[in-house]
Enzyme design. Structure first.
Site, short mmCIF file in Angstrom:
data_model
loop_
_atom_site.label_atom_id
_atom_site.label_comp_id
_atom_site.label_asym_id
_atom_site.label_seq_id
_atom_site.Cartn_x
_atom_site.Cartn_y
_atom_site.Cartn_z
N GLU A 40 0.99 -1.29 -0.09
CA GLU A 40 -0.11 0.01 0.08
C GLU A 40 0.95 1.19 0.07
O GLU A 40 1.37 1.52 0.83
CB GLU A 40 -0.88 0.08 1.39
CG GLU A 40 -1.84 1.07 1.16
CD GLU A 40 -2.84 0.77 0.14
OE1 GLU A 40 -3.30 1.63 -0.57
OE2 GLU A 40 -3.55 -0.15 0.34
N GLU A 43 -0.27 6.84 1.77
CA GLU A 43 0.09 7.02 3.40
C GLU A 43 -1.06 7.43 4.15
O GLU A 43 -1.89 8.20 3.79
CB GLU A 43 1.06 8.18 3.33
CG GLU A 43 2.28 7.77 2.56
CD GLU A 43 2.44 8.42 1.26
OE1 GLU A 43 3.64 8.68 0.65
OE2 GLU A 43 1.50 8.98 0.92
N SER A 102 8.09 5.95 5.10
CA SER A 102 7.82 7.21 5.04
C SER A 102 8.66 8.00 5.96
O SER A 102 9.78 7.76 5.84
CB SER A 102 6.46 7.34 4.98
OG SER A 102 5.78 6.71 4.07
N CYS A 116 3.23 4.73 5.35
CA CYS A 116 2.53 3.98 4.30
C CYS A 116 2.51 2.27 4.80
O CYS A 116 2.73 1.87 5.54
CB CYS A 116 3.35 4.12 2.98
SG CYS A 116 5.01 3.37 2.80
N SER A 362 12.54 7.20 -1.09
CA SER A 362 11.91 7.96 -0.08
C SER A 362 12.88 9.11 -0.10
O SER A 362 14.33 8.75 0.15
CB SER A 362 11.41 7.24 1.13
OG SER A 362 10.62 6.31 1.29
N HIS A 382 7.50 10.03 -1.33
CA HIS A 382 7.66 8.57 -1.49
C HIS A 382 7.22 8.05 -2.75
O HIS A 382 6.12 8.56 -3.31
CB HIS A 382 6.86 8.15 -0.07
CG HIS A 382 7.35 8.80 0.98
ND1 HIS A 382 8.57 8.30 1.56
CD2 HIS A 382 7.14 9.90 1.74
CE1 HIS A 382 8.86 8.90 2.72
NE2 HIS A 382 7.86 9.88 2.82
#
Length: 506
Positions: A40, A43, A102, A116, A362, A382
């Site tokens: 996923e 965030e 993140s 995230c 990131s 990100h």
């Protein structure tokens, strides 16, 4: 001046010039990082304010506020969230933590945590309230009826937001649905408001916020599920009234967030380790190094790589073939991220970037005011580049007046890096205020309101037009102390079908 903090059990990076600040790296964590599984990207974003501004720490016994909290203490909170610290940049105004999932930014008066994947961000919130009371010098109160803490600080204000998940069935803890998240927040705070902004059957964005001077939920009477905060739907554009009001938070507080999905596959290749290493090899001309000289992971441009020698004289540096900060700096330079806030204009700015194996990126940026008159701000990026779940986010609180660039210019620059098939933009701005103490005449006040309306209309017209895209939604909302504008765009040539709408209910 930006300095790099080195908490206990961390090591300095082998990837920096001896003349620059050394980067703080958690080597134990970086050994196990692997982004080979689709996850996923969108965030969860939490902002917890304990004071309206860093100049208003009147009830705080610690002059540095939250910045006085040791990094090791923040790590205990992040353990509850299920993420680890990779590196830290310390500056006078903000400490920027690059995380395995993140970022986190710690100011004297507020904390911003963005995570995230399947992280359990809200599980760390009670601990944040406890840390502010024990280590941050903020007033102590009886904690709400949540497990694990006995005391807490009542925050000034709380904001929690996220877009609809791509894979909601994989979430854990309170993040299995928006309804569960609202319930979790209601157990902590009195008077919260929950919103869903956008189309129920399309791209949308969730927001929970509390009123200024937030009250903690009394431990003897936690609110039950049947009394949970109702999620308000804001599906249609609304007219934003400009009124005289008191700011909810610091005067120039504004946050721009760009959330992008279905990235162009060619552009997404920039964020794969093999591609980045190839770029480094094409440029390679290994740096002339002594035992103490290494790749500058904080350079916003490649200008520091002027001293080069041929491949025959020295082998290709190992740090440019493996995941880490060295390749992260190559990617941030090559993709154009470094030029969002160029070092030529912001010489004290620092970018802390990390490239993952086999892909993923990131970066945190710390951007001091070039004139030294205002506070240091941040941006964070990100990227999840895999086609099945491609996603990228960009967030900044650098004021538009400080950059000399319009919000529309920043959006164009960032979108051009990724060329997403669709993206949403949220812009939070503290409302302008007219000080009653100045006894401004009604006519002058009316003129000022009209000027603000004209400027807002001009900004909106520019942001609405992004080259190559059509705006699908524009929703304006008047929040307590803030203006919020949500926009959703789709690329003109995109034919990929309907958005993944995430969870089916609240």
């Amino acid at each position: 001046m930006v300095n790099i903090g080195i908490p206990k059990h961390y090591t300095t990076s082998p990837s920096s010039f001896s003349a620059t600040p050394s980067l703080t790296i958690n080597r134990e964590v970086t050994l196990d990082l692997d982004s080979s599984n689709a996850f996923e990207g969108p965030e969860k974003l939490l902002e917890v304010w304990f004071s309206p501004s860093p100049q208003a720490l009147t009830n705080c016994s610690e002059p540095a506020g939250l910045k006085a909290v040791p990094a090791e203490i923040w790590k205990t909170m992040l353990d509850l969230v299920s993420c680890k610290v990779l590196s830290i940049i310390e500056s006078e105004d903000v400490d920027a933590y690059l995380l395995s999932e993140s970022s986190m930014f710690v100011f004297p008066h507020k904390l911003i945590l963005k995570t995230c994947g399947t992280t359990t961000l809200l599980c760390g919130l009670p601990r944040i309230l406890e840390i502010a009371a024990i280590y941050g010098g903020y007033p102590r109160s009886t904690a709400p009826a949540v497990r694990g803490i006995a005391i807490a600080t009542a925050p000034y204000r709380v904001f929690y937001s996220r877009k609809n998940f791509l894979f909601p069935d994989r979430q854990r803890g309170p993040h299995r649905s928006w309804r569960d998240e609202v319930t979790s927040l209601d157990k902590l705070f009195v008077g919260g408001s929950a919103y869903m902004i956008g189309k129920m059957n399309g791209e949308h964005w969730y927001l929970y916020l509390t009123e200024p001077n937030t009250l903690l939920t009394p431990p003897a009477s936690p609110r039950e599920i049947e009394n949970e905060t109702e999620t308000k739907l804001l599906p249609l554009p609304t007219q934003l009234p400009l009124t005289n009001t008191v700011r909810g938070c610091e005067g120039e507080d504004e946050t721009l967030e760009i959330l992008m999905t279905d990235l162009d596959e060619e552009n997404a290749k920039q964020f794969y380790l093999d591609h980045a290493s190839a770029v480094a090899a094409d440029r390679h001309h290994p740096f002339r190094r002594s035992d103490q000289d290494h790749v500058d992971v904080f350079s916003n441009t490649s200008s520091d790589t002027s001293e080069i020698i041929s491949d025959e004289d020295e082998g290709f540096p190992e740090e440019l073939t493996t995941e880490g900060h060295a390749l992260g700096s190559i990617v941030s330079d090559n993709c154009g991220l470094s030029n969002v806030y160029p070092k030529s204009k912001y010489p004290e700015a620092r970018i802390d970037a990390y490239l993952f194996t086999p892909c993923g990126f990131s970066a945190n940026g710390v951007v001091p005011d070039p004139d030294g008159e205002k506070a240091t701000h941040y941006f964070t990026v990100h990227v999840t580049p895999e086609p099945v779940c491609s996603y990228a986010s960009f967030e900044t609180n650098v004021p538009a007046r400080q950059t000399g660039r319009q919000t529309a210019d920043i959006i164009d620059h960032v979108v051009d890096i990724f060329k997403p098939a669709r993206f949403s933009v949220t812009l939070f701005e503290a409302k302008p205020t007219i000080d009653d103490k100045e006894n401004i005449a009604d006519l002058d006040a009316l003129h000022e309101v009209k000027v603000m309306e004209r400027k807002a209309a001009m900004r909106n017209a520019k942001v609405d037009c992004v080259k190559g895209y059509r705006r699908i939604d524009r929703i304006v909302h008047d929040l307590d102390g803030y203006d919020l504008v949500f926009r959703y765009y789709e690329r003109n040539d995109w034919k990929g079908g309907a958005p993944r709408i995430g969870e089916k209910g609240f």
